[in-house]
Design a protein around this motif. Structure first.
Motif, PDB file in Angstrom:
ATOM      1  N   UNK A 244       0.823  -1.213   0.000  1.00 52.13           N
ATOM      2  CA  UNK A 244       0.000   0.000   0.000  1.00 52.13           C
ATOM      3  C   UNK A 244       0.859   1.267   0.000  1.00 52.13           C
ATOM      4  N   UNK A 245       2.057   1.168  -0.574  1.00 51.88           N
ATOM      5  CA  UNK A 245       2.899   2.351  -0.726  1.00 51.88           C
ATOM      6  C   UNK A 245       3.792   2.676   0.445  1.00 51.88           C
ATOM      7  N   UNK A 246       3.810   1.819   1.474  1.00 54.58           N
ATOM      8  CA  UNK A 246       4.727   2.004   2.583  1.00 54.58           C
ATOM      9  C   UNK A 246       4.055   2.478   3.860  1.00 54.58           C
ATOM     10  N   UNK A 247       4.827   2.467   4.942  1.00 51.82           N
ATOM     11  CA  UNK A 247       4.309   2.892   6.241  1.00 51.82           C
ATOM     12  C   UNK A 247       4.155   4.409   6.273  1.00 51.82           C
ATOM     13  N   UNK A 248       3.277   4.870   7.137  1.00 48.66           N
ATOM     14  CA  UNK A 248       3.057   6.304   7.301  1.00 48.66           C
ATOM     15  C   UNK A 248       4.043   6.910   8.293  1.00 48.66           C
ATOM     16  N   UNK A 249       4.533   6.071   9.205  1.00 50.94           N
ATOM     17  CA  UNK A 249       5.507   6.529  10.200  1.00 50.94           C
ATOM     18  C   UNK A 249       6.342   5.338  10.640  1.00 50.94           C
ATOM     19  N   UNK A 250       7.528   5.624  11.122  1.00 47.71           N
ATOM     20  CA  UNK A 250       8.404   4.539  11.560  1.00 47.71           C
ATOM     21  C   UNK A 250       9.358   4.990  12.639  1.00 47.71           C
ATOM     22  N   UNK A 271      14.095   3.395   2.999  1.00 50.74           N
ATOM     23  CA  UNK A 271      12.889   2.625   2.691  1.00 50.74           C
ATOM     24  C   UNK A 271      11.967   3.362   1.726  1.00 50.74           C
ATOM     25  N   UNK A 272      12.085   4.687   1.658  1.00 47.68           N
ATOM     26  CA  UNK A 272      11.249   5.452   0.726  1.00 47.68           C
ATOM     27  C   UNK A 272      11.576   5.086  -0.720  1.00 47.68           C
ATOM     28  N   UNK A 273      12.831   4.762  -0.990  1.00 52.56           N
ATOM     29  CA  UNK A 273      13.211   4.432  -2.363  1.00 52.56           C
ATOM     30  C   UNK A 273      12.573   3.127  -2.818  1.00 52.56           C
TER      31      UNK A 273
END
Length: 309
Positions: A244-250, A271-273
Motif C-alpha cells: 500500500x505504498x509504505x508505512x506512514x511513520x516509523x 525505505x522510501x526508495x
C-alpha cells in the motif's frame, strides 16, 4: 536558527520530564529519543493508526518480556513480528525456566556445565529440556487438529495451550493480536518442530500468513512501524506495507551501521526508495541499545497518554 537549550536535571523528575529536557536540547541522540517517544504516543492515541511492532535480538531474555506483553495487553500493538528465538525464550519462561545473571566464565567451561551465554545473560540446558518436552506435547495436540497450518495460526494455537498469564504468546492469543515469525525455523522452536515432523505430519504454511497480513495492511488507514533491532522482523514489517505504498511513520532503534548496506543498519529514509515508507512519512531512528532506549520510550509515551486522559 534556534539555539540549543541545555538540559536541566532536577530532583524527582519523571521519565517524561527527562525526555522533555532532551527534547528541549533537540539534537543528537537526546533529540531523537524525544521525537520517537512523542511519535509513539501519537501513534498509540490515534485510533486510525495500526502499530506494527517488530523485535529482533534477545529482547525477551534481555528483560523486555513484560514491557512487550503489557503493550499487547493494553491494546497498543496491532501486529507483532518477531524472531523465532524470542518466541522460544518466551516459552522457556512459560514452562518454568528462567534467564540468569552471572559472572562470565570460559565459554567451553559453560558448555560443559550445561550453560548457554547471550552476552552477559545465561540459560540452563535443563530449562530447554523442559521446553522440549512441553512443546512436543503441544505440537502433538496441534497435529491432531491440523496437518497444514500457517505460522500465525500455529503461534495462536500455542498461545491458547499455555497457562502462563505473563506470556507474550498467551496474551497475544487472548487479545487476538497476530504474531508473525517468518524466520521461525531458525530457532530452538523450529528445531523441535523439525524433529517432531520426522515421525508426525505437521506442515507450516509461511505463505498463508500473507493473506491475513495483507488484509490488515489494506484495512489500516495508517500504519506506524516500531522496529526494535533489524534483521528479518524489520524487513517483514516494512515489506508487508509495500503493498500500500509504505508505512506512514516509523521508529527504529538499532546499533547497526549503514556503511555495509545491511538492512539492520539502513536509515529508514532508504525505505522510501523502495516504497516501503511513504513520501512525507514521519521517520525517526534512535541509535542505541534497545534494552535501554525502548523502556524509556514506552514509559514516556505512557506518561504522555495518561496526562491527556
Amino acid at each position: 536558527m534556534l539555539k540549543i537549550q541545555h538540559m536541566n536535571i532536577a530532583n524527582k523528575m519523571s521519565v517524561l520530564d527527562l525526555i522533555e529536557e532532551m527534547g528541549k536540547s533537540g539534537v543528537l541522540g537526546a533529540g531523537k529519543l524525544s521525537k520517537a517517544t512523542h511519535l509513539l504516543a501519537d501513534s498509540i492515541k490515534d485510533s486510525e493508526t495500526a502499530i506494527f511492532l517488530s523485535m529482533a535480538g534477545p529482547l525477551v531474555p534481555g528483560g523486555l518480556r513484560k514491557v512487550i506483553a503489557d503493550l499487547i495487553k493494553d491494546g497498543h500493538v496491532d501486529v507483532l513480528i518477531t524472531s523465532g528465538a524470542n518466541i522460544t525464550h518466551d516459552l522457556v519462561e512459560s514452562f518454568g525456566g528462567r534467564h540468569y545473571k552471572g559472572i562470565h566464565a570460559d565459554d567451553e567451561e559453560l558448555c560443559s556445565q550445561g550453560m548457554g551465554r547471550i552476552g552477559d545473560l545465561y540459560t540452563k540446558s535443563e530449562d530447554f529440556e523442559v521446553f522440549e518436552t512441553q512443546i512436543t506435547e503441544i505440537l502433538s495436540k496441534i497435529a491432531e487438529k491440523k496437518k497444514i497450518i500457517s505460522i500465525r495460526d500455529f503461534l495462536f494455537e500455542i498461545g491458547n495451550m499455555i497457562e502462563d498469564v505473563n506470556s507474550i504468546l498467551k496474551i497475544a492469543a487472548e487479545k487476538d493480536v497476530p504474531i508473525y515469525a517468518p524466520g521461525i525455523i531458525d530457532s530452538m522452536l523450529g528445531l523441535q518442530l523439525w524433529m517432531f515432523t520426522q515421525d508426525n505430519e505437521l506442515h507450516l504454511d509461511a505463505v498463508g500468513d500473507m493473506h491475513e497480513l495483507s488484509d490488515i495492511v489494506f484495512g489500516s488507514k495508517k500504519v506506524t512501524a516500531v522496529m526494535l533491532g533489524g534483521g528479518l522482523p524489520k524487513h517483514y514489517a516494512l515489506a508487508s506495507n509495500l503493498l500500500k505504498g509504505g508505512v506512514d511513520a516509523g521508529i527504529q532503534v538499532t546499533m547497526d551501521r549503514s556503511e555495509t548496506g545491511s538492512l539492520s543498519g539502513a536509515p529508514l529514509e532508504e525505505a522510501k526508495s523502495w516504497a516501503k515508507a511513504k513520501a512525507g512519512s514521519n521517520l525517526v531512528t534512535v541509535i542505541g541499545d534497545v534494552t535501554i532506549i525502548f523502556p524509556m520510550m514506552v514509559a514516556g509515551a505512557r506518561e504522555i497518554i495518561n496526562k491527556e486522559k
